[in-house]
Motif scaffolding. Sequence first.
Motif, PDB file in Angstrom:
ATOM      1  N   PHE A  15       0.879  -1.151  -0.053  1.00 29.29           N
ATOM      2  CA  PHE A  15       0.183  -0.012  -0.030  1.00 29.29           C
ATOM      3  C   PHE A  15       0.785   1.397  -0.077  1.00 29.29           C
ATOM      4  O   PHE A  15       1.968   1.020   0.389  1.00 29.29           O
ATOM      5  N   ASN A  16       0.333   2.328  -0.675  1.00 27.65           N
ATOM      6  CA  ASN A  16       1.091   3.566  -0.536  1.00 27.65           C
ATOM      7  C   ASN A  16      -0.204   4.842  -0.214  1.00 27.65           C
ATOM      8  O   ASN A  16      -1.247   4.390   0.091  1.00 27.65           O
ATOM      9  N   ASP A  17       0.087   5.954  -0.381  1.00 28.16           N
ATOM     10  CA  ASP A  17      -0.874   7.011  -0.409  1.00 28.16           C
ATOM     11  C   ASP A  17      -1.988   6.902  -1.414  1.00 28.16           C
ATOM     12  O   ASP A  17      -3.040   7.396  -1.058  1.00 28.16           O
ATOM     13  N   LYS A  18      -1.880   6.352  -2.468  1.00 27.27           N
ATOM     14  CA  LYS A  18      -2.755   6.281  -3.574  1.00 27.27           C
ATOM     15  C   LYS A  18      -3.368   4.973  -3.673  1.00 27.27           C
ATOM     16  O   LYS A  18      -4.569   5.035  -4.199  1.00 27.27           O
ATOM     17  N   SER A  19      -2.773   3.914  -3.342  1.00 32.45           N
ATOM     18  CA  SER A  19      -3.598   2.924  -3.350  1.00 32.45           C
ATOM     19  C   SER A  19      -3.244   1.711  -2.638  1.00 32.45           C
ATOM     20  O   SER A  19      -2.292   2.021  -1.749  1.00 32.45           O
ATOM     21  N   CYS A  20      -4.064   0.501  -2.611  1.00 34.50           N
ATOM     22  CA  CYS A  20      -3.674  -0.711  -1.781  1.00 34.50           C
ATOM     23  C   CYS A  20      -3.960  -1.864  -2.378  1.00 34.50           C
ATOM     24  O   CYS A  20      -4.675  -1.988  -3.170  1.00 34.50           O
ATOM     25  N   TRP A  21      -2.876  -2.984  -2.280  1.00 37.60           N
ATOM     26  CA  TRP A  21      -3.128  -4.245  -2.948  1.00 37.60           C
ATOM     27  C   TRP A  21      -3.587  -5.232  -1.841  1.00 37.60           C
ATOM     28  O   TRP A  21      -2.696  -5.212  -0.812  1.00 37.60           O
ATOM     29  N   LEU A  22      -4.650  -5.912  -2.123  1.00 36.41           N
ATOM     30  CA  LEU A  22      -5.118  -6.838  -1.275  1.00 36.41           C
ATOM     31  C   LEU A  22      -5.148  -8.388  -1.920  1.00 36.41           C
ATOM     32  O   LEU A  22      -5.498  -8.484  -3.034  1.00 36.41           O
ATOM     33  N   ARG A  23      -4.658  -9.354  -1.355  1.00 33.94           N
ATOM     34  CA  ARG A  23      -5.002 -10.614  -1.649  1.00 33.94           C
ATOM     35  C   ARG A  23      -6.094 -11.068  -0.852  1.00 33.94           C
ATOM     36  O   ARG A  23      -6.300 -11.353   0.217  1.00 33.94           O
ATOM     37  N   LEU A  24      -7.319 -11.509  -1.679  1.00 31.33           N
ATOM     38  CA  LEU A  24      -8.560 -12.294  -1.264  1.00 31.33           C
ATOM     39  C   LEU A  24      -8.415 -13.875  -1.640  1.00 31.33           C
ATOM     40  O   LEU A  24      -8.135 -14.036  -2.875  1.00 31.33           O
ATOM     41  N   THR A  25      -8.871 -14.523  -0.660  1.00 28.10           N
ATOM     42  CA  THR A  25      -9.177 -15.858  -1.216  1.00 28.10           C
ATOM     43  C   THR A  25     -10.778 -16.053  -1.118  1.00 28.10           C
ATOM     44  O   THR A  25     -11.285 -15.911  -0.144  1.00 28.10           O
ATOM     45  N   LEU A  26     -11.305 -16.625  -2.195  1.00 23.54           N
ATOM     46  CA  LEU A  26     -12.615 -16.643  -2.312  1.00 23.54           C
ATOM     47  C   LEU A  26     -13.059 -17.869  -2.668  1.00 23.54           C
ATOM     48  O   LEU A  26     -12.193 -18.588  -3.262  1.00 23.54           O
ATOM     49  N   GLU A  27     -14.292 -18.592  -2.220  1.00 22.57           N
ATOM     50  CA  GLU A  27     -14.520 -19.804  -2.331  1.00 22.57           C
ATOM     51  C   GLU A  27     -15.597 -19.994  -3.517  1.00 22.57           C
ATOM     52  O   GLU A  27     -15.681 -21.126  -3.960  1.00 22.57           O
ATOM     53  N   GLY A  28     -15.908 -18.961  -4.180  1.00 14.87           N
ATOM     54  CA  GLY A  28     -16.690 -19.217  -5.572  1.00 14.87           C
ATOM     55  C   GLY A  28     -16.749 -18.240  -6.562  1.00 14.87           C
ATOM     56  O   GLY A  28     -15.416 -17.491  -6.566  1.00 14.87           O
ATOM     57  N   ARG A  29     -17.792 -17.686  -7.040  1.00 13.98           N
ATOM     58  CA  ARG A  29     -17.440 -16.714  -8.249  1.00 13.98           C
ATOM     59  C   ARG A  29     -18.055 -15.213  -7.711  1.00 13.98           C
ATOM     60  O   ARG A  29     -18.969 -14.797  -8.054  1.00 13.98           O
ATOM     61  N   GLU A  30     -17.292 -14.846  -6.580  1.00 12.65           N
ATOM     62  CA  GLU A  30     -17.829 -13.826  -5.800  1.00 12.65           C
ATOM     63  C   GLU A  30     -17.050 -12.351  -6.280  1.00 12.65           C
ATOM     64  O   GLU A  30     -17.160 -11.214  -5.815  1.00 12.65           O
ATOM     65  N   ASN A  31     -16.573 -12.431  -7.753  1.00 13.35           N
ATOM     66  CA  ASN A  31     -15.763 -11.246  -7.894  1.00 13.35           C
ATOM     67  C   ASN A  31     -16.452  -9.973  -8.016  1.00 13.35           C
ATOM     68  O   ASN A  31     -16.175  -8.885  -7.926  1.00 13.35           O
ATOM     69  N   ARG A  32     -17.805 -10.181  -8.534  1.00 13.35           N
ATOM     70  CA  ARG A  32     -18.821  -9.034  -8.846  1.00 13.35           C
ATOM     71  C   ARG A  32     -19.086  -8.533  -7.433  1.00 13.35           C
ATOM     72  O   ARG A  32     -19.117  -7.145  -7.230  1.00 13.35           O
ATOM     73  N   ILE A  33     -19.437  -9.504  -6.563  1.00 11.25           N
ATOM     74  CA  ILE A  33     -19.682  -8.805  -5.152  1.00 11.25           C
ATOM     75  C   ILE A  33     -18.522  -8.162  -4.466  1.00 11.25           C
ATOM     76  O   ILE A  33     -18.813  -7.128  -3.896  1.00 11.25           O
ATOM     77  N   ILE A  34     -17.414  -8.860  -4.751  1.00  9.70           N
ATOM     78  CA  ILE A  34     -16.217  -8.047  -4.014  1.00  9.70           C
ATOM     79  C   ILE A  34     -16.012  -6.744  -4.689  1.00  9.70           C
ATOM     80  O   ILE A  34     -15.854  -5.629  -3.914  1.00  9.70           O
ATOM     81  N   ARG A  35     -16.098  -6.510  -5.863  1.00 12.19           N
ATOM     82  CA  ARG A  35     -15.960  -5.185  -6.569  1.00 12.19           C
ATOM     83  C   ARG A  35     -16.949  -4.222  -6.030  1.00 12.19           C
ATOM     84  O   ARG A  35     -16.780  -2.951  -5.552  1.00 12.19           O
ATOM     85  N   ARG A  36     -18.231  -4.671  -6.163  1.00 11.60           N
ATOM     86  CA  ARG A  36     -19.501  -3.797  -5.435  1.00 11.60           C
ATOM     87  C   ARG A  36     -19.228  -3.458  -4.149  1.00 11.60           C
ATOM     88  O   ARG A  36     -19.554  -2.265  -4.047  1.00 11.60           O
ATOM     89  N   GLY A  37     -18.854  -4.454  -3.354  1.00 12.15           N
ATOM     90  CA  GLY A  37     -18.891  -3.815  -1.907  1.00 12.15           C
ATOM     91  C   GLY A  37     -17.708  -3.022  -1.636  1.00 12.15           C
ATOM     92  O   GLY A  37     -17.789  -2.099  -1.043  1.00 12.15           O
ATOM     93  N   PHE A  38     -16.613  -3.211  -2.394  1.00 12.19           N
ATOM     94  CA  PHE A  38     -15.517  -2.210  -1.939  1.00 12.19           C
ATOM     95  C   PHE A  38     -15.855  -0.790  -2.773  1.00 12.19           C
ATOM     96  O   PHE A  38     -15.477   0.351  -2.148  1.00 12.19           O
ATOM     97  N   GLU A  39     -16.592  -0.960  -3.919  1.00 10.45           N
ATOM     98  CA  GLU A  39     -16.880   0.570  -4.545  1.00 10.45           C
ATOM     99  C   GLU A  39     -17.982   1.106  -3.809  1.00 10.45           C
ATOM    100  O   GLU A  39     -17.909   2.310  -3.470  1.00 10.45           O
ATOM    101  N   ALA A  40     -18.982   0.352  -2.856  1.00  7.19           N
ATOM    102  CA  ALA A  40     -19.903   0.833  -2.054  1.00  7.19           C
ATOM    103  C   ALA A  40     -19.442   1.561  -0.781  1.00  7.19           C
ATOM    104  O   ALA A  40     -19.522   2.497  -0.384  1.00  7.19           O
ATOM    105  N   ALA A  41     -18.160   1.019  -0.484  1.00  9.79           N
ATOM    106  CA  ALA A  41     -17.470   1.722   0.824  1.00  9.79           C
ATOM    107  C   ALA A  41     -16.446   2.733   0.287  1.00  9.79           C
ATOM    108  O   ALA A  41     -15.785   3.320   1.000  1.00  9.79           O
TER     109      ALA A  41
END
Length: 86
Positions: A15-41
């Motif tokens: 991470f730095n002042d402008k961005s953060c890289w996260l490693r997520l371990t997902l059990e299924g096809r949750e990429n759209r849910i992850i994207r929407r959740g982070f954008e909602a936050a």
Amino acid sequence: MMVFLNRENMQIEKFNDKSCWLRLTLEGRENRIIRRGFEAAGHRVVRLVREAIGAVLLANLKEGSWRYLTGKEVRQLLNNASTASM
């Protein structure tokens, strides 16, 4: 579908002042849910990278290309499919 993020399935890669890289371990096809959740936050998701599908590591496989599965990968996928259907 509920997706829970906790210490077991999320790590901060860098991470730095402008961005953060996260490693997520997902059990299924949750990429759209992850994207929407982070954008909602209020966090823009620039890129999601799938590194594996079940026991099958994608490694350096380019988009649109393919490879043969090993016997071990086939057995693991079949085993996972049979236990999931129970």
